[in-house]
Design a protein around this motif. Structure first.
Motif, PDB file in Angstrom:
ATOM      1  N   PRO A  80       0.810  -1.229   0.000  1.00  0.00           N
ATOM      2  CA  PRO A  80       0.000   0.000   0.000  1.00  0.00           C
ATOM      3  C   PRO A  80       0.841   1.277   0.000  1.00  0.00           C
ATOM      4  O   PRO A  80       0.461   2.263  -0.631  1.00  0.00           O
ATOM      5  N   GLU A  81       1.989   1.249   0.697  1.00  0.00           N
ATOM      6  CA  GLU A  81       2.792   2.473   0.756  1.00  0.00           C
ATOM      7  C   GLU A  81       3.376   2.823  -0.618  1.00  0.00           C
ATOM      8  O   GLU A  81       3.589   3.992  -0.925  1.00  0.00           O
ATOM      9  N   ASP A  82       3.611   1.795  -1.445  1.00  0.00           N
ATOM     10  CA  ASP A  82       4.118   2.064  -2.796  1.00  0.00           C
ATOM     11  C   ASP A  82       2.993   2.495  -3.721  1.00  0.00           C
ATOM     12  O   ASP A  82       3.203   3.312  -4.619  1.00  0.00           O
ATOM     13  N   ALA A  84       0.548   4.296  -2.788  1.00  0.00           N
ATOM     14  CA  ALA A  84       0.370   5.709  -2.451  1.00  0.00           C
ATOM     15  C   ALA A  84       1.394   6.557  -3.198  1.00  0.00           C
ATOM     16  O   ALA A  84       1.082   7.631  -3.718  1.00  0.00           O
ATOM     17  N   PHE A  98      -6.636   8.919  11.851  1.00  0.00           N
ATOM     18  CA  PHE A  98      -5.861   8.434  12.994  1.00  0.00           C
ATOM     19  C   PHE A  98      -6.455   9.093  14.244  1.00  0.00           C
ATOM     20  O   PHE A  98      -6.112  10.241  14.552  1.00  0.00           O
ATOM     21  N   LEU A 101      -4.405  11.184  16.878  1.00  0.00           N
ATOM     22  CA  LEU A 101      -3.600  12.280  16.351  1.00  0.00           C
ATOM     23  C   LEU A 101      -4.485  13.498  16.108  1.00  0.00           C
ATOM     24  O   LEU A 101      -5.671  13.363  15.797  1.00  0.00           O
ATOM     25  N   ILE A 109       0.658  13.355   8.357  1.00  0.00           N
ATOM     26  CA  ILE A 109       0.892  11.970   7.947  1.00  0.00           C
ATOM     27  C   ILE A 109       0.411  11.769   6.506  1.00  0.00           C
ATOM     28  O   ILE A 109       1.040  11.082   5.714  1.00  0.00           O
ATOM     29  N   TYR A 112       3.155  12.566   4.317  1.00  0.00           N
ATOM     30  CA  TYR A 112       4.390  11.906   4.780  1.00  0.00           C
ATOM     31  C   TYR A 112       5.452  11.803   3.691  1.00  0.00           C
ATOM     32  O   TYR A 112       6.640  11.895   3.956  1.00  0.00           O
ATOM     33  N   LEU A 113       5.000  11.611   2.439  1.00  0.00           N
ATOM     34  CA  LEU A 113       5.977  11.413   1.359  1.00  0.00           C
ATOM     35  C   LEU A 113       6.486  12.729   0.784  1.00  0.00           C
ATOM     36  O   LEU A 113       7.353  12.736  -0.080  1.00  0.00           O
ATOM     37  N   ARG A 156      -6.753  14.419   4.199  1.00  0.00           N
ATOM     38  CA  ARG A 156      -5.539  13.617   4.345  1.00  0.00           C
ATOM     39  C   ARG A 156      -5.088  13.053   3.005  1.00  0.00           C
ATOM     40  O   ARG A 156      -3.923  13.113   2.642  1.00  0.00           O
TER      41      ARG A 156
ATOM     42  N   ALA B 163       4.952   9.233  12.733  1.00  0.00           N
ATOM     43  CA  ALA B 163       4.697   8.002  11.965  1.00  0.00           C
ATOM     44  C   ALA B 163       4.526   6.817  12.910  1.00  0.00           C
ATOM     45  O   ALA B 163       3.717   5.926  12.659  1.00  0.00           O
ATOM     46  N   ALA B 174      -1.865   4.184   7.734  1.00  0.00           N
ATOM     47  CA  ALA B 174      -0.505   4.717   7.675  1.00  0.00           C
ATOM     48  C   ALA B 174       0.163   4.252   6.377  1.00  0.00           C
ATOM     49  O   ALA B 174       0.793   5.044   5.668  1.00  0.00           O
ATOM     50  N   ARG B 175      -0.020   2.984   6.051  1.00  0.00           N
ATOM     51  CA  ARG B 175       0.577   2.468   4.813  1.00  0.00           C
ATOM     52  C   ARG B 175      -0.046   3.156   3.603  1.00  0.00           C
ATOM     53  O   ARG B 175       0.661   3.534   2.665  1.00  0.00           O
ATOM     54  N   VAL B 179       3.520   5.537   4.547  1.00  0.00           N
ATOM     55  CA  VAL B 179       4.454   5.228   5.629  1.00  0.00           C
ATOM     56  C   VAL B 179       4.904   3.764   5.510  1.00  0.00           C
ATOM     57  O   VAL B 179       4.066   2.866   5.432  1.00  0.00           O
ATOM     58  N   LYS B 180       6.209   3.557   5.463  1.00  0.00           N
ATOM     59  CA  LYS B 180       6.720   2.185   5.427  1.00  0.00           C
ATOM     60  C   LYS B 180       6.674   1.634   6.852  1.00  0.00           C
ATOM     61  O   LYS B 180       7.621   1.753   7.621  1.00  0.00           O
ATOM     62  N   THR B 181       5.561   1.020   7.179  1.00  0.00           N
ATOM     63  CA  THR B 181       5.344   0.648   8.586  1.00  0.00           C
ATOM     64  C   THR B 181       6.318  -0.427   9.062  1.00  0.00           C
ATOM     65  O   THR B 181       6.640  -0.475  10.239  1.00  0.00           O
ATOM     66  N   ILE B 184       9.131   1.431  10.342  1.00  0.00           N
ATOM     67  CA  ILE B 184       8.754   2.128  11.576  1.00  0.00           C
ATOM     68  C   ILE B 184       8.749   1.132  12.744  1.00  0.00           C
ATOM     69  O   ILE B 184       9.209   1.434  13.854  1.00  0.00           O
TER      70      ILE B 184
END
Ligand SMILES: Nc1ncnc2c1ncn2[C@@H]1O[C@H](COP(=O)(O)OP(=O)(O)OP(=O)(O)O)[C@@H](O)[C@H]1O
Ligand SMILES: [Mg+2]
Lengths: 253, 286
Positions: A80-82, A84, A98, A101, A109, A112-113, A156, B163, B174-175, B179-181, B184
């Protein structure tokens, strides 16, 4: 309304997709396509696999068969992070913020990238878009109302200026006026700007009104698809989704 | 009043330990019952470095490094493989209990059963606010205070800390935010492990004499402090630790030192009964 929050879109395609939990397929044989400048919607009864399908597109649920592509990139089972990073923004149906937060931290967040110095600029841009969030920057996301929370969830995902927006029932729990505004101004706005929008929407009528193409999911399969005008004429669709007799408004453009 | 002073140091050390423990639980989803054994192993590494002529305060860094490395290895080669197999979460807890026993009694087999102590001066004695504190205790307190402020700064103001909190609150989201959990989580093991090693070493220094099983019941204090503050809440952990630290030491002075852990245990049971989400935790944390 300024919509420079998203980017020009990329084509998102799923071909012959099967996906589910613990190796058991919930959806299968799914072929869908979302293109830049268009709103493509998915409707279907509860439990028909709409959320599972979206999750499998963005890497949260395992793809068991078939493939997913964004532009020329194969993102089948990509982390998933890739996904994104490639420019696909995803707002889940539940757990979309979140909670512990603050609103500001949620947006951070979201970005974040981004490079460090870009984050605050970007937050400003998102706040232009959702001015109501300005007054709640230090509040915890878990303490927002349902509508404020959805706004934050959208904010977000916009932090990374996605080219493809994958939205799972963004209007759930919203007052009708707010829901209509979100769909007709904001979400339609992203597409008009050139982004790709793939939307799951519980309210079939509202979905048809802003969509260029609609897929109907039933029992984990696409059972019907077409432009909204056609679906609105389809007796089976009208019977099951528009509550008989009710007539869908044709899309505006 | 000196029990209050000693309680203050105990509380400060417990605060460091609990913050690490609760961070591990919150971010990585592992309730690491082997925490106490890593503490005492770290203390022993620092002790041996100290035995080789290195000043105790420098040797302390060896303890910190041991905690960090051991915790990272533990996660990488034991907890993560178990978590990947999608077993019930309790499985990893049981595994960690096993690791704790192996860690403690393995250490005992190597170092023997005798008491040891750091080659370190207690320093002058100071009267502060009616409390009698040694120079050593003051330094330990200072280290703990600085580290707690550091953790606060990390969690509140840094990209990594945010993060970590986001990963703890909603790992998938987060992912989805890029975020590369996995990274983390590994980093959290290193940081919380360093806290564990630090806590273990200053715990041993503060105790004066210690042996391989000295931290065996420490887990009760950790659990009590964590539940008091709310599982997964670093600030709650600080509060819980101070409360438990003072309560146990003061009760030890007035009742019987033997009952120290019993007092902590009673607090733990009371919390689980009446407010399982802690004093600061929200019901949703559960
Ligand atoms: N994490 C999960 N593990 C196992 N099965 C799941 C999981 N999440 C959903 N399911 C099952 O998958 C099926 C489809 O669920 P999904 O959430 O995709 O439906 P949906 O069309 O989004 O429904 P709704 O309109 O209620 O949101 C349901 O039968 C559901 O029970
Ligand atoms: Mg759903």
């Amino acid at each position: 309304m300024s919509v420079e929050l998203s980017k020009k879109g990329l084509v998102l395609t799923a071909t012959g997709l099967a996906a589910g939990y613990d190796g058991r397929a919930i959806v299968s044989g799914i072929t869908v396509e979302a293109t830049p400048g268009k709103v493509v919607s998915i409707v279907g009864p509860n439990g028909s696999g709409k959320s599972t399908l979206l999750k499998s597109l963005v890497g949260v649920v395992k793809v068991l068969d078939g493939s997913v592509k964004v532009g020329d990139t194969d993102i089948t089972n990509m982390a998933p992070e890739d996904v994104a990073k490639i420019g696909v923004g995803y707002v889940p149906q539940i757990d979309d913020v979140f909670p512990p937060l603050s609103v500001k931290e949620n947006l951070e967040i979201g970005g974040y990238l981004l490079k460090r110095h870009e984050v605050n600029e970007r937050i400003e841009a998102v706040l232009e878009f959702f001015p109501k969030l300005k007054a709640m920057m230090t509040r915890k996301a878990g303490k927002l109302s349902g509508g404020e929370r959805k706004m934050l969830a959208m904010g977000r995902v916009l932090m990374l200026s996605p080219s493809v927006l994958v939205l799972d029932e963004p209007t759930a729990n919203l007052a009708p006026i707010v829901a209509t505004q979100l769909l007709e101004e904001y979400i339609r706005g992203f597409a008009n700007f050139g982004s790709t929008v793939l939307l799951v929407e519980q309210r079939a009528k509202a979905a048809l009104r802003i969509s260029d193409w609609t897929y109907v999911l039933g029992g984990g399969r696409v059972v019907l698809e077409g432009p909204p005008q056609d679906l609105a004429q389809n007796p089976i669709f009208v019977e099951s989704f528009l509550g008989g007799g009710a007539k869908a408004h044709p899309p505006k453009d | 009043m000196s029990s209050f002073g000693f309680g203050l140091i105990t509380a400060a050390v417990l605060a460091i330990a609990t913050v690490g423990f609760t961070m591990q639980f919150a971010v990585t989803n592992v309730l690491n019952l082997a925490y106490g054994s890593i503490m005492i192993n770290s203390a022993f590494v620092a002790y041996y470095v100290n035995q080789h002529g290195v000043t105790a305060w420098v040797a302390l860094l060896g303890g910190v490094a041991t905690g960090a490395i051991a915790s990272w290895l533990l996660n990488r080669f034991i907890y993560t493989p178990f978590q990947r197999r999608n077993l019930a979460p309790i499985t990893v807890v049981i595994v960690s209990l096993g690791v704790d026993l192996v860690g403690t009694f393995g250490l005992q087999a190597i170092v023997g059963g005798g008491y040891v102590s750091f080659n370190q001066s207690q320093g002058h004695e100071y009267h502060i606010l009616g409390m009698l504190l040694s120079g050593l205790q003051l330094v330990i307190f200072g280290i703990c205070a600085v580290v707690l402020v550091g953790i606060h700064w990390l969690l509140k103001y840094t990209r990594l800390g945010k993060a970590m909190r986001a990963t703890s609150a909603n790992r998938n989201l987060a992912r989805n935010s890029g975020v590369k959990t996995q990274f983390i989580i590994s980093t959290t093991w290193i940081i919380s492990g360093a806290l564990c090693g630090l806590a273990g070493t200053v715990f041993a220094m503060n105790a004066g004499v210690f042996e391989a099983t000295s931290a065996q019941l420490y887990i009760v204090l950790l659990l009590a402090a964590m539940f008091l503050g709310g599982p997964g809440e670093p600030y709650g952990a600080m509060f819980g630790a101070v409360t438990i630290g003072l309560a146990t030491e003061v009760s030890a002075a007035y009742i019987n030192p033997e009952y120290k852990d019993v007092v902590a245990f009673l607090v733990l049971i009371a919390m689980l009964t009446f407010r399982p989400f802690g004093i600061f935790g929200s019901e949703k944390t559960n």
